[in-house]
Design a protein around this motif. Structure first.
Motif, PDB file in Angstrom:
ATOM      1  N   SER A 189     -66.053 -74.355 -68.061  1.00  0.00           N
ATOM      2  CA  SER A 189     -66.457 -73.727 -66.807  1.00  0.00           C
ATOM      3  C   SER A 189     -67.759 -74.361 -66.310  1.00  0.00           C
ATOM      4  CB  SER A 189     -66.653 -72.231 -67.011  1.00  0.00           C
ATOM      5  OG  SER A 189     -67.892 -71.971 -67.641  1.00  0.00           O
ATOM      6  N   ASP A 190     -68.158 -73.957 -65.100  1.00  0.00           N
ATOM      7  CA  ASP A 190     -69.370 -74.550 -64.537  1.00  0.00           C
ATOM      8  C   ASP A 190     -70.625 -74.052 -65.242  1.00  0.00           C
ATOM      9  OD1 ASP A 190     -69.262 -72.520 -61.487  1.00  0.00           O
ATOM     10  OD2 ASP A 190     -69.373 -72.001 -63.613  1.00  0.00           O
ATOM     11  N   ARG A 191     -70.493 -73.144 -66.183  1.00  0.00           N
ATOM     12  CA  ARG A 191     -71.655 -72.737 -66.978  1.00  0.00           C
ATOM     13  C   ARG A 191     -71.939 -73.731 -68.108  1.00  0.00           C
ATOM     14  NH1 ARG A 191     -71.204 -68.943 -70.037  1.00  0.00           N
ATOM     15  NH2 ARG A 191     -68.942 -68.693 -70.089  1.00  0.00           N
ATOM     16  N   PHE A 192     -70.985 -74.599 -68.357  1.00  0.00           N
ATOM     17  CA  PHE A 192     -71.114 -75.583 -69.422  1.00  0.00           C
ATOM     18  C   PHE A 192     -71.469 -76.936 -68.814  1.00  0.00           C
ATOM     19  CE2 PHE A 192     -69.096 -73.683 -73.279  1.00  0.00           C
ATOM     20  CZ  PHE A 192     -68.748 -72.472 -72.737  1.00  0.00           C
ATOM     21  N   SER A 193     -72.416 -77.614 -69.428  1.00  0.00           N
ATOM     22  CA  SER A 193     -72.721 -78.977 -69.004  1.00  0.00           C
ATOM     23  C   SER A 193     -73.049 -79.805 -70.227  1.00  0.00           C
ATOM     24  CB  SER A 193     -73.870 -79.012 -68.006  1.00  0.00           C
ATOM     25  OG  SER A 193     -75.048 -78.505 -68.605  1.00  0.00           O
ATOM     26  N   ALA A 194     -72.597 -81.033 -70.210  1.00  0.00           N
ATOM     27  CA  ALA A 194     -72.853 -81.942 -71.316  1.00  0.00           C
ATOM     28  C   ALA A 194     -73.415 -83.233 -70.762  1.00  0.00           C
ATOM     29  CB  ALA A 194     -71.567 -82.218 -72.093  1.00  0.00           C
ATOM     30  N   GLU A 195     -74.295 -83.819 -71.545  1.00  0.00           N
ATOM     31  CA  GLU A 195     -74.915 -85.073 -71.158  1.00  0.00           C
ATOM     32  C   GLU A 195     -74.999 -86.006 -72.360  1.00  0.00           C
ATOM     33  OE1 GLU A 195     -78.070 -83.670 -67.675  1.00  0.00           O
ATOM     34  OE2 GLU A 195     -78.784 -84.110 -69.700  1.00  0.00           O
TER      35      GLU A 195
ATOM     36  N   SER B 291     -76.001 -86.576 -77.719  1.00  0.00           N
ATOM     37  CA  SER B 291     -75.480 -85.791 -76.596  1.00  0.00           C
ATOM     38  C   SER B 291     -75.975 -84.352 -76.716  1.00  0.00           C
ATOM     39  CB  SER B 291     -73.955 -85.798 -76.613  1.00  0.00           C
ATOM     40  OG  SER B 291     -73.417 -84.948 -75.614  1.00  0.00           O
ATOM     41  N   THR B 292     -76.077 -83.697 -75.589  1.00  0.00           N
ATOM     42  CA  THR B 292     -76.386 -82.267 -75.564  1.00  0.00           C
ATOM     43  C   THR B 292     -75.285 -81.514 -74.827  1.00  0.00           C
ATOM     44  OG1 THR B 292     -77.706 -82.505 -73.564  1.00  0.00           O
ATOM     45  CG2 THR B 292     -78.873 -82.594 -75.683  1.00  0.00           C
ATOM     46  N   LEU B 293     -75.026 -80.316 -75.304  1.00  0.00           N
ATOM     47  CA  LEU B 293     -74.091 -79.403 -74.654  1.00  0.00           C
ATOM     48  C   LEU B 293     -74.870 -78.132 -74.341  1.00  0.00           C
ATOM     49  CD1 LEU B 293     -71.131 -78.620 -73.855  1.00  0.00           C
ATOM     50  CD2 LEU B 293     -70.938 -77.622 -76.139  1.00  0.00           C
ATOM     51  N   GLU B 294     -74.988 -77.806 -73.066  1.00  0.00           N
ATOM     52  CA  GLU B 294     -75.726 -76.620 -72.650  1.00  0.00           C
ATOM     53  C   GLU B 294     -74.757 -75.574 -72.116  1.00  0.00           C
ATOM     54  OE1 GLU B 294     -78.417 -77.028 -69.346  1.00  0.00           O
ATOM     55  OE2 GLU B 294     -79.481 -75.179 -69.858  1.00  0.00           O
ATOM     56  N   ILE B 295     -74.971 -74.353 -72.521  1.00  0.00           N
ATOM     57  CA  ILE B 295     -74.208 -73.229 -71.976  1.00  0.00           C
ATOM     58  C   ILE B 295     -75.201 -72.308 -71.269  1.00  0.00           C
ATOM     59  CG2 ILE B 295     -72.553 -71.386 -72.424  1.00  0.00           C
ATOM     60  CD1 ILE B 295     -71.986 -72.705 -75.150  1.00  0.00           C
ATOM     61  N   GLN B 296     -74.990 -72.098 -70.007  1.00  0.00           N
ATOM     62  CA  GLN B 296     -75.878 -71.224 -69.242  1.00  0.00           C
ATOM     63  C   GLN B 296     -75.260 -69.826 -69.137  1.00  0.00           C
ATOM     64  OE1 GLN B 296     -76.248 -73.492 -65.546  1.00  0.00           O
ATOM     65  NE2 GLN B 296     -78.186 -74.344 -66.260  1.00  0.00           N
ATOM     66  N   ARG B 297     -76.122 -68.843 -69.061  1.00  0.00           N
ATOM     67  CA  ARG B 297     -75.694 -67.442 -68.863  1.00  0.00           C
ATOM     68  C   ARG B 297     -74.576 -67.095 -69.840  1.00  0.00           C
ATOM     69  NH1 ARG B 297     -75.563 -70.102 -64.314  1.00  0.00           N
ATOM     70  NH2 ARG B 297     -73.294 -69.862 -64.025  1.00  0.00           N
ATOM     71  N   THR B 298     -74.880 -67.205 -71.114  1.00  0.00           N
ATOM     72  CA  THR B 298     -73.855 -67.032 -72.140  1.00  0.00           C
ATOM     73  C   THR B 298     -73.154 -65.687 -72.037  1.00  0.00           C
ATOM     74  OG1 THR B 298     -75.570 -66.311 -73.687  1.00  0.00           O
ATOM     75  CG2 THR B 298     -74.843 -68.608 -73.831  1.00  0.00           C
ATOM     76  N   GLU B 299     -71.889 -65.692 -72.412  1.00  0.00           N
ATOM     77  CA  GLU B 299     -71.052 -64.502 -72.454  1.00  0.00           C
ATOM     78  C   GLU B 299     -70.536 -64.333 -73.875  1.00  0.00           C
ATOM     79  OE1 GLU B 299     -67.981 -65.382 -69.652  1.00  0.00           O
ATOM     80  OE2 GLU B 299     -69.345 -65.409 -67.922  1.00  0.00           O
TER      81      GLU B 299
ATOM     82  N   GLN C 112     -78.408 -65.443 -71.890  1.00  0.00           N
ATOM     83  CA  GLN C 112     -79.373 -66.495 -72.219  1.00  0.00           C
ATOM     84  C   GLN C 112     -78.689 -67.866 -72.185  1.00  0.00           C
ATOM     85  OE1 GLN C 112     -82.816 -65.873 -72.969  1.00  0.00           O
ATOM     86  NE2 GLN C 112     -82.098 -64.007 -71.976  1.00  0.00           N
ATOM     87  N   ASN C 113     -79.504 -68.896 -72.070  1.00  0.00           N
ATOM     88  CA  ASN C 113     -79.005 -70.272 -72.113  1.00  0.00           C
ATOM     89  C   ASN C 113     -79.174 -70.826 -73.527  1.00  0.00           C
ATOM     90  OD1 ASN C 113     -78.741 -69.912 -69.365  1.00  0.00           O
ATOM     91  ND2 ASN C 113     -80.494 -71.186 -68.839  1.00  0.00           N
ATOM     92  N   VAL C 114     -78.238 -71.645 -73.949  1.00  0.00           N
ATOM     93  CA  VAL C 114     -78.347 -72.299 -75.251  1.00  0.00           C
ATOM     94  C   VAL C 114     -78.012 -73.776 -75.097  1.00  0.00           C
ATOM     95  CG1 VAL C 114     -77.789 -70.227 -76.581  1.00  0.00           C
ATOM     96  CG2 VAL C 114     -75.951 -71.782 -75.894  1.00  0.00           C
TER      97      VAL C 114
END
Lengths: 116, 114
Positions: free
Chosen positions: B62-68, B75-83, B17-19
């Motif tokens: 990693s490229d699953r992490f993005s911050a804006e 600011s937001t920190l998104e983690i895609q396809r969490t492990e 899931q993404n968070v």
């Protein structure tokens, strides 16, 4: 690259006694900041004390003082008259002065227990 | 001054899931930092912003992490396809560009990936 080392994973002190937490660091820079942060259980990290490398005088904040040895790259924290509220994880941190490096680099921490 | 605030404080998610985490810095601070802290370890730097510009990213990110930080405020920190290895406390901090170099931290957002 800069590194920060805390060689004491855990320490214990009796209430009202004095304890010293150790920290060493590695850097090729001449100007930098050093910090001690306190992180109580499940609470936010707060600044305890700060030292600028260009200052020869050791920083002091009430019961907290540091022993800054620039040549030895050593930065220890002394807590006098320890109180139960001092129990926490303590992190030593380094930050370069100016330039492109603005992040704090942390050590692995020392968990301090205060015995009544 | 309400300090640095982070939301949510706790997040439990399933693997894949993404968070997204949000950080609101101290209002006059133009620098904002994200760190990750695992149990018994010191915080590890992830990324930092000066105003809206992302000036540094760790190789840990990693490229699953993005911050804006779109408007130079929150600011937001998104983690895609969490492990499961993403389980950690995510700390946000802010600071002034001038000043004595110290960072002011929020209480963190704890992520548990099942």
């Amino acid at each position: 690259a800069q590194t920060v080392t805390q060689s004491q994973p855990e320490m214990s002190v009796q209430e009202a006694e004095t304890v010293t937490l150790s920290c060493t660091y590695d850097t090729s820079e001449s100007d930098y900041y050093l910090f001690w942060y306190k992180q109580p259980p499940s609470r936010q990290m707060i600044l305890v004390i700060r030292q600028e490398a260009y200052k020869q005088q050791n920083a002091t904040e009430n019961r907290f003082s540091v022993n800054f040895q620039k040549a030895a790259k050593s930065f220890s924290l002394k807590i006098s008259d320890s109180q139960l509220g001092d129990a926490a994880m303590y992190f030593c941190a380094y930050r370069g002065y100016g330039g492109a490096t603005n992040k704090l680099i942390f050590g692995t921490g020392t968990l301090l227990a205060v015995q009544p | 001054d309400t300090g640095v605030s982070q939301d949510p404080r706790h997040k439990i998610t399933k693997r894949g899931q993404n968070v997204t985490f949000r950080c609101d810095p101290i209002s006059e601070h133009n620098r904002l930092y994200w760190y990750r802290q695992t149990l018994g370890q010191g915080p590890e730097f992830l990324t930092y912003f000066q105003n809206e510009a992302q000036l540094e990213k760790s190789r840990l990110l990693s490229d699953r992490f993005s911050a804006e930080r779109p408007k130079g405020s929150f600011s937001t920190l998104e983690i895609q396809r969490t492990e499961q290895g993403d389980s950690a406390m995510y700390l946000c901090a802010s600071s002034l560009e001038t000043g004595h170099g110290e960072l002011f931290f929020g209480e963190g957002s704890r992520l548990t990936v099942l």
